[in-house]
Design an enzyme around this catalytic site. Structure first.
Site, mmCIF file in Angstrom:
data_model
loop_
_atom_site.group_PDB
_atom_site.id
_atom_site.type_symbol
_atom_site.label_atom_id
_atom_site.label_comp_id
_atom_site.label_asym_id
_atom_site.label_seq_id
_atom_site.Cartn_x
_atom_site.Cartn_y
_atom_site.Cartn_z
ATOM 1 N N ASP A 69 0.843 -1.161 0.393
ATOM 2 C CA ASP A 69 0.386 0.101 -0.060
ATOM 3 C C ASP A 69 1.232 1.359 -0.369
ATOM 4 O O ASP A 69 1.267 1.432 1.083
ATOM 5 C CB ASP A 69 -1.040 -0.051 1.290
ATOM 6 C CG ASP A 69 -1.751 0.721 1.169
ATOM 7 O OD1 ASP A 69 -1.365 2.823 0.277
ATOM 8 O OD2 ASP A 69 -3.003 1.365 1.843
ATOM 9 N N SER A 75 -0.248 13.135 -14.759
ATOM 10 C CA SER A 75 -1.563 13.387 -15.603
ATOM 11 C C SER A 75 -1.780 14.492 -16.325
ATOM 12 O O SER A 75 -0.321 15.571 -15.579
ATOM 13 C CB SER A 75 -2.950 12.888 -14.600
ATOM 14 O OG SER A 75 -4.295 13.827 -15.429
ATOM 15 N N TYR A 97 -7.518 15.497 -7.351
ATOM 16 C CA TYR A 97 -6.459 14.909 -8.528
ATOM 17 C C TYR A 97 -5.472 15.485 -8.884
ATOM 18 O O TYR A 97 -4.486 15.240 -8.504
ATOM 19 C CB TYR A 97 -7.651 13.550 -9.343
ATOM 20 C CG TYR A 97 -6.827 13.762 -10.460
ATOM 21 C CD1 TYR A 97 -6.180 12.101 -10.237
ATOM 22 C CD2 TYR A 97 -6.637 14.213 -11.677
ATOM 23 C CE1 TYR A 97 -5.658 10.762 -10.607
ATOM 24 C CE2 TYR A 97 -6.128 12.640 -12.092
ATOM 25 C CZ TYR A 97 -4.898 11.191 -12.265
ATOM 26 O OH TYR A 97 -4.500 10.629 -12.834
ATOM 27 N N ALA A 157 -4.862 18.694 -7.939
ATOM 28 C CA ALA A 157 -3.089 19.111 -6.686
ATOM 29 C C ALA A 157 -2.140 17.900 -6.325
ATOM 30 O O ALA A 157 -1.263 18.308 -6.001
ATOM 31 C CB ALA A 157 -4.046 18.838 -5.718
ATOM 32 N N LYS A 212 -0.912 15.801 -8.688
ATOM 33 C CA LYS A 212 -0.539 15.363 -10.111
ATOM 34 C C LYS A 212 0.754 16.360 -10.069
ATOM 35 O O LYS A 212 1.973 16.239 -10.773
ATOM 36 C CB LYS A 212 -1.037 15.714 -11.031
ATOM 37 C CG LYS A 212 -1.861 13.369 -10.612
ATOM 38 C CD LYS A 212 -1.420 12.497 -10.837
ATOM 39 C CE LYS A 212 -1.781 11.081 -10.540
ATOM 40 N NZ LYS A 212 -0.788 10.186 -11.088
#
Ligand SMILES: NC(=O)c1ccc[n+]([C@@H]2O[C@H](COP(=O)([O-])OP(=O)(O)OC[C@H]3O[C@@H](n4cnc5c(N)ncnc54)[C@H](OP(=O)(O)O)[C@@H]3O)[C@@H](O)[C@H]2O)c1
Length: 273
Positions: free
Chosen positions: A61, A140, A153, A155, A157
């Site tokens: 994890d 991304s 999301y 933030a 990346k």
């Protein structure tokens, strides 16, 4: 023999990268496959072994620093070296910020997408310096341009980009390359599994999926970029255009980002009720 640690290898782009690496390198590669789902990792490992590659499954994890350290230790214990680290594990999220009540999952997302990559890289660094190896970070297009509904999301990346761009320069004297990959929309289940405003699996995609790239094509572009020690792999013409357009006509890019939303997908989240 080249030793590769690959996170997020149980599904999607990561599983595809593992299989392609095994096909390309055959007995010349040892793959250390990491994700949380051990059974899915075993299935990917079996495919890789069938191509002649060695494959080690290490349930991990990445939102836990100890797991990231254990992953790198397992790779070096088993194979004695490390040549490539591909930070690919990630989760998605889609929610208008005004609909989010509890920001706890924003922190979770940052631990997976950003800290997971930082922790794996920190543990791997001495071994990669010794081998003058390669690091990849799967960001991304949402890490280059702010996309509505993707405050969390994007933030994570954008944070990845800042970290890995800085690290890239630090590592020039050590001969270690850092490749940042920026996929657009790729046809995996990531958006369906990603967080909605309530922090639950969305169960649907918030993006227009038409014209999505295949995981195989995306994996191939990333692996080619890593092999050639490229600084960046920016996918899709729209992504390349959007990046430069942002400098000269940022409002046009804002409108392109709005247009990427899937307005037909579902009713608004009920998180605020
Ligand atoms: N698909 C796209 O359109 C797209 C676009 C741009 C960027 N990306 C990026 O590409 C990467 C791969 O995405 P994908 O589309 O292949 O997603 P995916 O199909 O959902 O696969 C995600 C992978 O990450 C693993 N993962 C998730 N949380 C984890 C955790 N806490 N610890 C360890 N592993 C974890 C998953 O395995 P387990 O669930 O077994 O842990 C799975 O192997 C991500 O970083 C994503 O942000 C994807």
């Amino acid at each position: 023999m080249k030793v590769v640690v690959l996170t997020g290898a149980s599904d999607g782009i990561g599983a595809e990268m593992a299989r392609q690496l095994a096909r390309r390198e055959q007995a010349g590669v040892a793959l250390v496959l990491a994700a949380r789902s051990a059974d899915k990792l075993e299935a990917v490992a079996a495919d890789c072994r069938a191509c002649g590659a060695q494959a080690l499954v290490q349930p991990t994890d990445v939102s836990r620093q100890d797991d990231c350290r254990a992953l790198v230790d397992a790779a070096v214990d088993a194979f004695g070296r490390l040549d490539v680290l591909i930070n690919n594990a990630g989760m998605s999220a889609h929610a208008p910020f005004e609909e989010v009540r509890d920001l706890g999952w924003y922190e979770t997302l940052m631990r997976i997408n950003f800290w997971g990559a930082v922790w794996c890289t920190h543990a791997a660094l001495p071994h990669l310096q010794a081998s003058r190896g390669r690091i990849a970070a799967v960001s991304s297009l949402a890490g280059l341009v702010g996309v509505p509904g993707r405050t969390a999301y994007s933030a994570t990346k954008f944070a990845m980009n800042g970290f890995f761009e800085s690290l890239r320069v630090e590592l020039i004297p050590h001969g270690v390359s850092v490749t940042l990959a920026y996929p657009g929309v790729v046809a995996t289940g990531i958006r369906y599994r990603g967080f909605n405003a309530a922090g639950e699996p969305a169960g649907r995609s918030g993006l227009d999926e038409r014209g999505a790239m295949s995981p195989a094509a995306c994996a191939r572009l990333i692996l080619d970029g890593v092999e050639q020690r490229r600084r960046e792999v920016v996918m899709t013409t729209k992504g390349k255009l959007g990046r430069w357009l942002k400098l000269v006509a940022p409002r046009v890019v804002d409108r392109m980002a709005l247009a990427a939303l899937n307005r037909d997908a579902a009713p608004p989240s009920k998180a605020r009720r």
